[in-house]
Design a protein around this motif. Structure first.
Motif, PDB file in Angstrom:
ATOM      1  N   MET A   5      -2.754  -0.822  -5.589  1.00  0.00           N
ATOM      2  CA  MET A   5      -3.737  -1.910  -5.930  1.00  0.00           C
ATOM      3  C   MET A   5      -3.097  -3.074  -5.174  1.00  0.00           C
ATOM      4  N   ALA A   6      -1.959  -3.221  -4.710  1.00  0.00           N
ATOM      5  CA  ALA A   6      -1.347  -4.239  -3.744  1.00  0.00           C
ATOM      6  C   ALA A   6      -2.021  -3.815  -2.344  1.00  0.00           C
ATOM      7  N   LEU A   7      -2.127  -2.675  -2.188  1.00  0.00           N
ATOM      8  CA  LEU A   7      -2.670  -2.509  -0.691  1.00  0.00           C
ATOM      9  C   LEU A   7      -4.139  -2.665  -0.516  1.00  0.00           C
ATOM     10  N   LEU A   8      -4.966  -2.533  -1.743  1.00  0.00           N
ATOM     11  CA  LEU A   8      -6.243  -2.593  -1.697  1.00  0.00           C
ATOM     12  C   LEU A   8      -6.516  -4.029  -1.938  1.00  0.00           C
ATOM     13  N   LYS A   9      -5.837  -4.747  -2.430  1.00  0.00           N
ATOM     14  CA  LYS A   9      -5.785  -6.245  -2.456  1.00  0.00           C
ATOM     15  C   LYS A   9      -6.180  -7.196  -0.837  1.00  0.00           C
ATOM     16  N   CYS A  51      -6.233   8.735   3.272  1.00  0.00           N
ATOM     17  CA  CYS A  51      -5.336   9.132   4.327  1.00  0.00           C
ATOM     18  C   CYS A  51      -4.525   7.769   4.758  1.00  0.00           C
ATOM     19  N   ASP A  52      -4.959   6.516   4.777  1.00  0.00           N
ATOM     20  CA  ASP A  52      -4.271   5.445   5.024  1.00  0.00           C
ATOM     21  C   ASP A  52      -3.174   5.212   4.017  1.00  0.00           C
ATOM     22  N   LEU A  72       2.578   5.222   2.036  1.00  0.00           N
ATOM     23  CA  LEU A  72       3.406   5.501   0.903  1.00  0.00           C
ATOM     24  C   LEU A  72       4.117   6.655   1.131  1.00  0.00           C
ATOM     25  N   GLU A  73       3.980   7.532   2.211  1.00  0.00           N
ATOM     26  CA  GLU A  73       4.708   8.548   2.575  1.00  0.00           C
ATOM     27  C   GLU A  73       4.768   9.618   1.334  1.00  0.00           C
ATOM     28  N   THR A  74       3.564   9.989   1.141  1.00  0.00           N
ATOM     29  CA  THR A  74       3.359  11.033  -0.081  1.00  0.00           C
ATOM     30  C   THR A  74       2.388  11.798   0.115  1.00  0.00           C
ATOM     31  N   MET A  76       0.985  -6.914   1.480  1.00  0.00           N
ATOM     32  CA  MET A  76       1.059  -5.577   2.053  1.00  0.00           C
ATOM     33  C   MET A  76       0.726  -5.752   3.403  1.00  0.00           C
ATOM     34  N   LYS A  77       0.436  -6.975   4.019  1.00  0.00           N
ATOM     35  CA  LYS A  77      -0.182  -7.103   5.441  1.00  0.00           C
ATOM     36  C   LYS A  77       0.841  -6.246   6.483  1.00  0.00           C
ATOM     37  N   GLU A  78       2.155  -6.495   6.381  1.00  0.00           N
ATOM     38  CA  GLU A  78       2.981  -6.001   7.432  1.00  0.00           C
ATOM     39  C   GLU A  78       2.768  -4.421   7.258  1.00  0.00           C
ATOM     40  N   LYS A  79       2.831  -3.827   5.896  1.00  0.00           N
ATOM     41  CA  LYS A  79       2.495  -2.468   6.031  1.00  0.00           C
ATOM     42  C   LYS A  79       1.153  -1.896   6.595  1.00  0.00           C
TER      43      LYS A  79
END
Length: 104
Positions: free
Chosen positions: A23-27, A34-35, A40-42, A91-94
């Motif tokens: 949710m934080a990423l999609l924010k 795939c992104d 998340l390396e899973t 999550m902008k940096e990631k």
């Protein structure tokens, strides 16, 4: 106003660390599976299961673009989640590392 049951279901979905991170990423922006897998390396099945649950709970939308499915937030009609969404870390940096990459 939403029912207690709807609120409870949404909060249960967000009580999982991986789903809350998604949710934080999609924010920040819409993303392909795939992104999210890369960030998340899973595994892809793991992320797909979490996204399926978020979609069934009405918290994300999916849009097909060519062969890829992109996910975006669907919380604008859920004001009771706004406080949680506001507290999610950036999550902008990631995401910056994924800017020029695409799913293969």
């Amino acid at each position: 106003m939403d029912t207690i049951e709807a609120l409870t279901d949404s909060l249960k979905l967000l009580s999982d660390k991986t789903r809350l991170t998604i949710m934080a990423l999609l924010k920040e922006r819409e993303l392909c599976v795939c992104d999210i897998v890369d960030i998340l390396e899973t595994t892809q099945p793991n992320i797909s299961q979490h996204l399926r649950k978020l979609k069934l709970g009405g918290l994300v939308n999916e849009t097909r673009k060519s062969q890829w499915i992109y996910y975006s937030l669907n919380v604008s009609d859920k004001p009771y989640l706004q406080g949680i969404m506001d507290q999610l870390p950036s999550m902008k940096e990631k995401l910056a590392n994924r800017t020029n990459q695409s799913c293969n």
